[in-house]
Design a protein around this motif. Structure first.
Motif, PDB file in Angstrom:
ATOM      1  N   GLN A 199       0.940  -1.172  -0.042  1.00 31.86           N
ATOM      2  CA  GLN A 199       0.232  -0.037   0.158  1.00 31.86           C
ATOM      3  C   GLN A 199       0.778   1.285  -0.019  1.00 31.86           C
ATOM      4  OE1 GLN A 199      -3.795  -0.242   2.324  1.00 31.86           O
ATOM      5  NE2 GLN A 199      -3.113  -2.057   3.315  1.00 31.86           N
ATOM      6  N   GLY A 200       0.668   2.243  -0.939  1.00 29.12           N
ATOM      7  CA  GLY A 200       1.422   3.403  -0.988  1.00 29.12           C
ATOM      8  C   GLY A 200       2.123   3.383  -2.206  1.00 29.12           C
ATOM      9  N   ASP A 201       3.036   4.516  -2.383  1.00 23.81           N
ATOM     10  CA  ASP A 201       3.835   4.730  -3.662  1.00 23.81           C
ATOM     11  C   ASP A 201       5.005   3.660  -3.878  1.00 23.81           C
ATOM     12  OD1 ASP A 201       5.551   5.788  -5.578  1.00 23.81           O
ATOM     13  OD2 ASP A 201       5.390   7.857  -5.018  1.00 23.81           O
ATOM     14  N   VAL A 202       4.844   2.803  -4.838  1.00 19.12           N
ATOM     15  CA  VAL A 202       5.867   1.719  -4.833  1.00 19.12           C
ATOM     16  C   VAL A 202       7.468   2.286  -5.082  1.00 19.12           C
ATOM     17  CG1 VAL A 202       5.543   1.334  -7.282  1.00 19.12           C
ATOM     18  CG2 VAL A 202       6.205  -0.662  -5.802  1.00 19.12           C
ATOM     19  N   SER A 203       7.531   3.463  -5.730  1.00 18.37           N
ATOM     20  CA  SER A 203       8.645   3.999  -5.787  1.00 18.37           C
ATOM     21  C   SER A 203       9.348   4.077  -4.633  1.00 18.37           C
ATOM     22  CB  SER A 203       8.569   5.524  -6.752  1.00 18.37           C
ATOM     23  OG  SER A 203       8.003   6.432  -5.856  1.00 18.37           O
ATOM     24  N   LEU A 204       8.662   4.314  -3.460  1.00 22.41           N
ATOM     25  CA  LEU A 204       9.477   4.552  -2.315  1.00 22.41           C
ATOM     26  C   LEU A 204      10.062   3.340  -1.657  1.00 22.41           C
ATOM     27  CD1 LEU A 204       6.871   6.789  -0.293  1.00 22.41           C
ATOM     28  CD2 LEU A 204       8.807   7.699  -1.620  1.00 22.41           C
ATOM     29  N   GLN A 206      11.956   1.266  -3.705  1.00 18.08           N
ATOM     30  CA  GLN A 206      12.887   0.651  -4.714  1.00 18.08           C
ATOM     31  C   GLN A 206      14.155   0.341  -3.877  1.00 18.08           C
ATOM     32  OE1 GLN A 206      12.540   0.036  -8.034  1.00 18.08           O
ATOM     33  NE2 GLN A 206      10.541   0.689  -7.477  1.00 18.08           N
ATOM     34  N   PRO A 225       0.361  -4.320  -5.437  1.00 20.89           N
ATOM     35  CA  PRO A 225      -0.311  -3.469  -4.640  1.00 20.89           C
ATOM     36  C   PRO A 225      -1.554  -4.161  -4.209  1.00 20.89           C
ATOM     37  CG  PRO A 225       0.057  -2.467  -6.737  1.00 20.89           C
ATOM     38  CD  PRO A 225       0.476  -3.786  -6.827  1.00 20.89           C
ATOM     39  N   HIS A 259       1.816  -6.185 -12.520  1.00 22.11           N
ATOM     40  CA  HIS A 259       2.942  -5.694 -11.389  1.00 22.11           C
ATOM     41  C   HIS A 259       4.020  -6.952 -11.150  1.00 22.11           C
ATOM     42  CE1 HIS A 259       0.556  -2.024 -10.287  1.00 22.11           C
ATOM     43  NE2 HIS A 259      -0.561  -2.920 -10.569  1.00 22.11           N
TER      44      HIS A 259
END
Length: 276
Positions: A199-204, A206, A225, A259
């Motif tokens: 949950q959230g921004d997957v870029s965070l 990496q 997600p 994904h």
């Protein structure tokens, strides 16, 4: 035998639904595919056309694979009753009621034979098998007589994808700890890792992916997600007779494929699987 096995760092990480998605995606590509879970503990079951019982999870996966339910897809079903006992359902028929200790002490050899025979039959009927584990493969107090995780991967001689649930935290320790507790001959079967219920921004995340890959030497095949699960579940409560629709299965399969590194998952199944 061509196939792969989905194991988890714990229960409820999403193994069943990931197997469901893989079955549907392969079926959509015209592959003859079947699900398999050697031993399932579940109070919920569904009958085959012949009136035999299998777990709701393998029935859902068979539907995703566009094939009939067969008892060999779930050769051992343990249905809890009371006093720490379970009904032992073998190839869809009740054999006996046993305590956990009695089952562990007296059923191991018969269980191995039953699992091998079921795998052999399915491998004749289908080109690909998608195997599902149960709980964690590193319950060290049970590993000497387990019938559902790495022992089955060894029987089938298939690669393993390890799934971890990030929803409640601790994902790094659960992955690293699981791999650390696996004997080396079994650890090398793990050919990919999937992070589920993000949950959230997957870029965070990496840096997290980079850490997992560099520390373990194993590819992260996807970060999926969070997807609301309205499907039948082996550990869930019985729902009002309403089956998951094909549309719901397709929606989940599409979400999963979007994904993950689908081409890499296909490559684990064998060189003759067309990579698209």
């Amino acid at each position: 035998m061509k196939g792969l096995m989905v194991q988890g760092t714990a229960s409820s990480v999403g193994k069943s639904l990931i197997c469901t998605a893989i079955c549907r995606l392969l079926a959509n590509e015209g592959k003859q595919v079947a699900p398999f879970k050697s031993q399932n503990m579940s109070g919920l079951s569904i009958q085959t056309e012949d009136g035999l019982e299998i777990s709701v999870s393998q029935a859902l996966q068979a539907r995703a694979a566009n094939t009939s339910y067969l008892p060999e897809m779930n050769p051992i079903l343990l249905k809890p009753t009371k006093n720490m006992e379970s009904d032992i359902i073998i190839l869809g028929k009740k054999l006996n009621t046993m305590s956990g200790m009695h089952y562990r002490e007296h059923f191991f050899e018969k269980g191995q034979e039953l699992i091998q025979n079921s795998l052999s039959k399915l491998s004749v009927l289908y080109k690909y098998l998608i195997l599902e584990g149960a709980g964690s493969p590193v319950e060290v107090n049970l590993r000497d007589r387990e019938l559902v995780n790495m022992r089955v991967a060894d029987m089938a001689d298939v690669p393993v994808i390890l799934v971890a649930n990030i929803e409640y935290g601790g994902v790094f320790a659960s992955i690293v700890g699981t791999l650390a507790l696996l004997p080396e001959p079994q650890r090398v079967r793990v050919n990919g890792i999937i992070i589920n219920k993000f949950q959230g921004d997957v870029s965070l995340f990496q840096d997290g992916i980079s850490f997992i890959e560099s520390y373990t030497g194993i590819d992260v095949l996807g970060v999926i997600p969070y997807f609301p699960n309205e499907f039948e579940e082996e550990d869930g409560e019985e729902k009002s007779g309403q089956k998951t629709s094909d549309g719901q299965i397709d929606e989940w399969a599409s979400h999963f494929k979007k994904h993950v590194k689908w081409e890499k998952i296909l490559s684990l199944l064998g060189n003759d699987v067309a990579i698209k």
